[in-house]
Motif scaffolding. Structure first.
Motif, PDB file in Angstrom:
ATOM      1  N   ASN A   2       0.803  -1.153  -0.095  1.00 55.26           N
ATOM      2  CA  ASN A   2      -0.039  -0.033  -0.035  1.00 55.26           C
ATOM      3  C   ASN A   2       1.030   1.252  -0.037  1.00 55.26           C
ATOM      4  N   LEU A   7      -0.877  -1.627  -4.271  1.00 55.60           N
ATOM      5  CA  LEU A   7      -2.119  -2.247  -3.921  1.00 55.60           C
ATOM      6  C   LEU A   7      -3.309  -1.703  -4.608  1.00 55.60           C
ATOM      7  N   GLY A   8      -3.324  -0.405  -4.659  1.00 56.27           N
ATOM      8  CA  GLY A   8      -4.338   0.294  -5.746  1.00 56.27           C
ATOM      9  C   GLY A   8      -4.423  -0.167  -7.117  1.00 56.27           C
ATOM     10  N   LEU A  10      -3.051  -2.942  -8.097  1.00 56.89           N
ATOM     11  CA  LEU A  10      -3.315  -4.255  -8.087  1.00 56.89           C
ATOM     12  C   LEU A  10      -4.980  -4.670  -8.055  1.00 56.89           C
ATOM     13  N   LEU A  11      -5.464  -3.698  -7.071  1.00 56.44           N
ATOM     14  CA  LEU A  11      -6.948  -3.701  -6.922  1.00 56.44           C
ATOM     15  C   LEU A  11      -7.764  -3.427  -8.305  1.00 56.44           C
ATOM     16  N   ARG A  12      -7.195  -2.331  -8.779  1.00 53.45           N
ATOM     17  CA  ARG A  12      -7.776  -1.638 -10.019  1.00 53.45           C
ATOM     18  C   ARG A  12      -7.721  -2.832 -11.323  1.00 53.45           C
ATOM     19  N   ALA A  14      -7.530  -6.097 -10.804  1.00 50.94           N
ATOM     20  CA  ALA A  14      -8.447  -6.974 -10.682  1.00 50.94           C
ATOM     21  C   ALA A  14     -10.076  -6.840 -10.462  1.00 50.94           C
ATOM     22  N   ARG A  15     -10.368  -5.379 -10.678  1.00 52.59           N
ATOM     23  CA  ARG A  15     -11.533  -4.622 -10.741  1.00 52.59           C
ATOM     24  C   ARG A  15     -12.439  -4.969  -9.412  1.00 52.59           C
ATOM     25  N   VAL A  16     -11.789  -4.670  -8.295  1.00 51.49           N
ATOM     26  CA  VAL A  16     -12.396  -4.715  -7.041  1.00 51.49           C
ATOM     27  C   VAL A  16     -12.934  -3.585  -6.864  1.00 51.49           C
ATOM     28  N   GLU A  17     -14.303  -3.191  -6.631  1.00 52.23           N
ATOM     29  CA  GLU A  17     -14.866  -2.192  -6.227  1.00 52.23           C
ATOM     30  C   GLU A  17     -14.593  -1.441  -4.990  1.00 52.23           C
ATOM     31  N   ARG A  18     -14.249  -0.217  -4.861  1.00 56.30           N
ATOM     32  CA  ARG A  18     -14.298   0.326  -3.477  1.00 56.30           C
ATOM     33  C   ARG A  18     -15.309   0.775  -2.849  1.00 56.30           C
TER      34      ARG A  18
END
Length: 71
Positions: A2, A7-8, A10-12, A14-18
């Protein structure tokens, strides 16, 4: 991860909604499970006073049921 900003990214990727997951349901907070409404999460039902104890048929081994509000 982070602190380096990885981390951000990676999450983008993986298309993880915040912010949606924990706020999705008012009943379970997005966890999809709540303590059993029948036994209160103890997995035990007491029948006929304190004489007969049975396992609750409505919840899983952890005393949880699927959230009735979002399931």
């Amino acid at each position: 991860m982070n602190e380096m900003g990885r981390l951000g990214r990676l999450l983008r990727a993986a298309r993880v909604e915040r912010g949606v997951g924990w706020k999705a349901c008012e009943g379970c907070g997005g966890a999809r499970f709540v303590p059993c409404l029948e036994c209160g999460g103890s997995c035990k039902l007491i029948l006929k006073g304190d004489v007969i104890k049975e396992r609750c048929p409505k919840c899983n081994e952890n005393g949880l049921i699927q959230c009735p509000a979002c399931h």
